[in-house]
Design a protein around this motif. Sequence first.
Motif, PDB file in Angstrom:
ATOM      1  N   LEU A 161       0.846  -1.181   0.000  1.00 47.25           N
ATOM      2  CA  LEU A 161       0.000   0.000   0.000  1.00 47.25           C
ATOM      3  C   LEU A 161       0.886   1.238   0.000  1.00 47.25           C
ATOM      4  CD1 LEU A 161      -2.613  -1.042   2.718  1.00 47.25           C
ATOM      5  CD2 LEU A 161      -2.866  -1.192   0.228  1.00 47.25           C
ATOM      6  N   LEU A 162       0.751   2.061  -1.015  1.00 47.80           N
ATOM      7  CA  LEU A 162       1.460   3.341  -1.080  1.00 47.80           C
ATOM      8  C   LEU A 162       0.449   4.425  -0.746  1.00 47.80           C
ATOM      9  CD1 LEU A 162       3.500   2.817  -4.391  1.00 47.80           C
ATOM     10  CD2 LEU A 162       4.135   2.202  -2.043  1.00 47.80           C
ATOM     11  N   GLY A 163       0.599   5.027   0.418  1.00 50.83           N
ATOM     12  CA  GLY A 163      -0.390   5.957   0.937  1.00 50.83           C
ATOM     13  C   GLY A 163      -1.244   5.261   1.976  1.00 50.83           C
ATOM     14  N   CYS A 164      -1.383   5.873   3.131  1.00 46.79           N
ATOM     15  CA  CYS A 164      -2.074   5.224   4.243  1.00 46.79           C
ATOM     16  C   CYS A 164      -3.323   6.014   4.633  1.00 46.79           C
ATOM     17  CB  CYS A 164      -1.139   5.079   5.442  1.00 46.79           C
ATOM     18  SG  CYS A 164       0.220   3.931   5.143  1.00 46.79           S
ATOM     19  N   GLY A 165      -4.221   6.172   3.676  1.00 48.52           N
ATOM     20  CA  GLY A 165      -5.464   6.883   3.916  1.00 48.52           C
ATOM     21  C   GLY A 165      -6.670   5.988   3.702  1.00 48.52           C
ATOM     22  N   ARG A 166      -7.817   6.646   3.516  1.00 45.81           N
ATOM     23  CA  ARG A 166      -9.078   5.914   3.397  1.00 45.81           C
ATOM     24  C   ARG A 166      -9.105   4.986   2.192  1.00 45.81           C
ATOM     25  NH1 ARG A 166     -15.143   8.551   3.895  1.00 45.81           N
ATOM     26  NH2 ARG A 166     -16.274   6.567   3.871  1.00 45.81           N
ATOM     27  N   GLN A 167      -8.536   5.444   1.064  1.00 43.79           N
ATOM     28  CA  GLN A 167      -8.555   4.607  -0.128  1.00 43.79           C
ATOM     29  C   GLN A 167      -7.770   3.321   0.095  1.00 43.79           C
ATOM     30  OE1 GLN A 167     -10.186   4.514  -2.725  1.00 43.79           O
ATOM     31  NE2 GLN A 167     -10.986   6.540  -3.177  1.00 43.79           N
TER      32      GLN A 167
END
Length: 340
Positions: free
Chosen positions: A141-147
């Motif tokens: 996972l690149l980016g640790c937000g809602r998406q």
Amino acid sequence: MHTQPRPMRYLDGATVASLCARIDPLETVTEAFLAVRANRSGVATEAALRWTAPDGAAARSLVLPAWHDGTYGCKIINASLGNTDRGLPRAAGLILLYDSQTAEPVCVMEGAQISALRTAAVSVAALRAVRPLPTVDRVALLGCGRQARTHLELLASHGAVKSVIAYDLSPSRREAFADELRTALPHIDVETAADPEPAVRSAPVTVAATTTTTAYVPLAWLPEGSVFLNVSLDDAAEDVLLGVEHLFVDDWHLVSEDDTRLLGRLARAGRATAPGTHVPGARQVDADLATLLSGAYPRPVTPTDRTVINPFGMGVHDVALATRVHALACAEDTGVFLPR
């Protein structure tokens, strides 16, 4: 004869989330893709309003009109990159559905839940078409937000994912994200990476869901047989988009007309072209996702082929999901009625 306008149904975020939990999002977005292919559904020209917030953060509002099998509506999705520092969700929005006869708005619902769900559903439906989900045992996972979380939850609900490696520019955000995942999905092994390269190199599937406008993932990082879900703007470098064995988009017109994304800029520069269109020196996109999901894609995707799935985001999927949510709400007479 004068008829009183009908009240408009409003569905808040909690209600939308509850109703979405009873819908199969993969079936819904796949059905919408096939309807687009059959000219029963489609999208109209999108509108974008962009500005700089008083704190200097980039902000925008997108309006995505669409129709699906006789239902008409639009999604309005807004975002400010400064929201995370304020403890707010980066994106928020609304979805409106209209009466096909009178064009009156009949329902307005909170849109961020559906927007996140349809984005993940498009990714996972496309991934399932090229790689059997039970064989996807590790995801970067690149980016640790809602998406990122919505993608992971949807993958996990379909029997995929034994381990996750998460990267984010913010060390505190990625560690907090990892702790949340360990609590919510205790059967999945979760680790973090201080750098994106080892994350991408270690996983057969990468979900890029960041806000970067600078490409940083080269082709050399992608393992043999891997799938790169290019959900955000510009994580994948030129050599990824131009060099993988299979490149899929959801809608070539939307992608090619948008110069905020690298693939759109490559199209305008004559270095990438539409499926079925040969231009000397240009990378031809292999197919749109409607072709892939319909089973009409003629080339086999071998176990060693690298694949990029590059969805722009089509409002038709938001409208399709919202239509199912609205149908459930009507059947159960739930929501709040707003007088006109």
